[in-house]
Design an enzyme around this catalytic site. Structure first.
Site, PDB file in Angstrom:
ATOM      1  N   PHE A 143      42.092  38.229  38.985  1.00 17.64           N
ATOM      2  CA  PHE A 143      43.055  37.884  37.936  1.00 17.64           C
ATOM      3  C   PHE A 143      44.491  38.102  38.437  1.00 17.64           C
ATOM      4  O   PHE A 143      44.757  37.933  39.625  1.00 17.64           O
ATOM      5  CB  PHE A 143      42.781  38.676  36.662  1.00 17.64           C
ATOM      6  N   TRP A 144      45.419  38.411  37.574  1.00 17.22           N
ATOM      7  CA  TRP A 144      46.839  38.558  37.885  1.00 17.22           C
ATOM      8  C   TRP A 144      47.285  37.384  38.766  1.00 17.22           C
ATOM      9  O   TRP A 144      47.005  36.245  38.450  1.00 17.22           O
ATOM     10  CB  TRP A 144      47.107  39.945  38.494  1.00 17.22           C
ATOM     11  N   GLY A 163      39.402  45.153  32.911  1.00 19.40           N
ATOM     12  CA  GLY A 163      40.595  44.528  32.366  1.00 19.40           C
ATOM     13  C   GLY A 163      41.911  45.162  32.734  1.00 19.40           C
ATOM     14  O   GLY A 163      42.952  44.763  32.205  1.00 19.40           O
ATOM     15  N   ASP A 174      27.140  41.410  42.116  1.00 19.97           N
ATOM     16  CA  ASP A 174      28.087  41.453  43.239  1.00 19.97           C
ATOM     17  C   ASP A 174      27.397  41.841  44.545  1.00 19.97           C
ATOM     18  O   ASP A 174      27.791  42.800  45.221  1.00 19.97           O
ATOM     19  CB  ASP A 174      29.224  42.444  42.974  1.00 19.97           C
ATOM     20  N   GLU A 176      38.442  35.653  41.381  1.00 17.87           N
ATOM     21  CA  GLU A 176      38.133  36.951  41.985  1.00 17.87           C
ATOM     22  C   GLU A 176      37.041  36.792  43.032  1.00 17.87           C
ATOM     23  O   GLU A 176      36.674  35.678  43.407  1.00 17.87           O
ATOM     24  CB  GLU A 176      37.721  37.966  40.917  1.00 17.87           C
ATOM     25  N   ASN A 230      45.435  42.964  41.731  1.00 13.69           N
ATOM     26  CA  ASN A 230      44.439  43.953  41.333  1.00 13.69           C
ATOM     27  C   ASN A 230      43.600  44.316  42.552  1.00 13.69           C
ATOM     28  O   ASN A 230      42.937  43.458  43.145  1.00 13.69           O
ATOM     29  CB  ASN A 230      43.549  43.381  40.228  1.00 13.69           C
TER      30      ASN A 230
END
Length: 347
Positions: free
Chosen positions: A180-181, A120, A39, A230, A159
């Site tokens: 995600f989500w 997660g 990252d 993401e 998130n």
């Protein structure tokens, strides 16, 4: 005569159609301490480039910092925090390391946004540290913990990780984030404090994945794989804002399937469309980087815009060892769309 005509035609094409000869992006060959970088976020201060990365720093501390004067030779040159701040340990005891640093400059200082969470879950938070300089030899060098910026709870549909700051065409900072989500979001930031703008509580949605007709069941305690989007990063180039994201799965070594996608919009809050016109809120995205036989899962990207040419930094996983490493490519623009390169396998 035929050769002369061919040369003349080639000259005319180059003169009147320069886009046909747009420079291809180049993957840089890196040396030194560039491995085990995840990252990455890049910035420049003076004559030095600095890359900040997720997690534990070699030798201790959080967020390893790597330095280079030429973008190819890298060395470790410190870390941000000696340990996880106590207020994060209290708010999120499950946090073992800090994630996804994002460095930007506005209001006269550097802002390092970062995330805390656990794998997660969406009980997460984005925090801020500031510094007048990135040069660790400067007497002004000191990271100040500014505390919490934004958090998400189990009841939220987003998130609060993977932060990124973009300045719009008026110099207004915006914070994009998400994993995600329901996907990627953006909030307006108060430039004076670096925190959320109290006058605008809108959570704007920028991009998400689309549920397939027959999705694989989610693993216990984890979000479904089909939701995997993401690492947002937004830049303003020409007439558009460009949203870079990572599709699919990171952090799985040789099973990592990250790929870097992009879309663009006239406004920083969207709507973002890919090159085919598909909205990113409906799963759209034009592929920028994908795996090859040598490097897997390219993603977690950061873009540095420079007068001498833009670059994109990201991580990718060694196809043999599964370990991440820093990658850098020139970022070229052709017909309003960016292009980047991944290091090719050795011949």
């Amino acid at each position: 005569m035929k050769l002369i005509r061919k040369i003349s035609v080639l000259f005319l094409l180059m003169l009147f159609s320069p886009a046909l000869f747009a420079q291809a992006p180049q993957a840089l060959t890196l040396h030194g301490d560039y491995e085990l970088t995840h990252d990455p976020s890049i910035a420049r201060d003076g004559d030095t480039y600095y890359v900040f990365a997720t997690g534990h720093a070699p030798g201790g501390g959080q967020f390893a910092v790597r330095c280079s004067h030429d973008l190819t030779q890298w060395k470790l040159c410190g870390h941000i925090f000696d340990e996880i701040p106590e207020w994060i340990r209290g708010a999120s005891p499950q946090t073992k390391e800090l994630w996804a640093p994002d460095v930007s400059w506005f209001n006269g200082k550097f802002h390092l946004y970062y995330a805390y969470s656990a794998f997660g879950v969406n009980t997460s938070g984005i925090a801020l540290a500031t510094n007048e300089t990135l040069d660790p030899t400067s007497p002004k060098y000191a990271w100040k913990d500014e505390g919490l910026v934004l958090k998400s709870m189990e009841s939220d549909d987003f998130n609060a990780i993977d932060p990124n700051i973009v300045l719009d065409n008026k110099g207004q900072p915006w914070l994009s984030f998400g994993s995600f989500w329901s996907g990627i979001k953006i909030r307006k930031i108060d430039s004076a404090t670096g925190k959320l703008d109290p006058a605008d509580s809108t959570v704007y949605s920028l991009a998400s994945r689309v549920r397939p007709s027959n999705p694989e069941p989610a693993k216990p305690g984890l979000p479904a794989d089909w939701q995997a989007i993401e690492a947002p990063f937004i830049v303003h180039h020409g007439d558009f804002y460009y949203l870079f994201v990572s599709f699919d799965l990171c952090c799985r070594g040789t099973k990592s399937s990250y790929r870097t996608m992009v879309g663009r919009a006239k406004k920083v809050t969207g709507p973002y469309l890919d090159a085919d016109g598909t909205p990113m809120l409906r799963g759209g995205g034009t592929e920028l980087l994908k795996a090859n036989a040598r490097w897997l899962g390219p993603g977690g990207e950061s873009v540095l815009q420079r007068p001498g040419g833009d670059i994109i930094v990201f991580h990718a996983y060694d196809a043999v060892t599964g370990k991440p490493a820093l990658q850098i490519s020139t970022l070229t623009w052709d017909h309003g769309w960016p292009h980047a390169a991944l290091q090719e396998p050795a011949k």
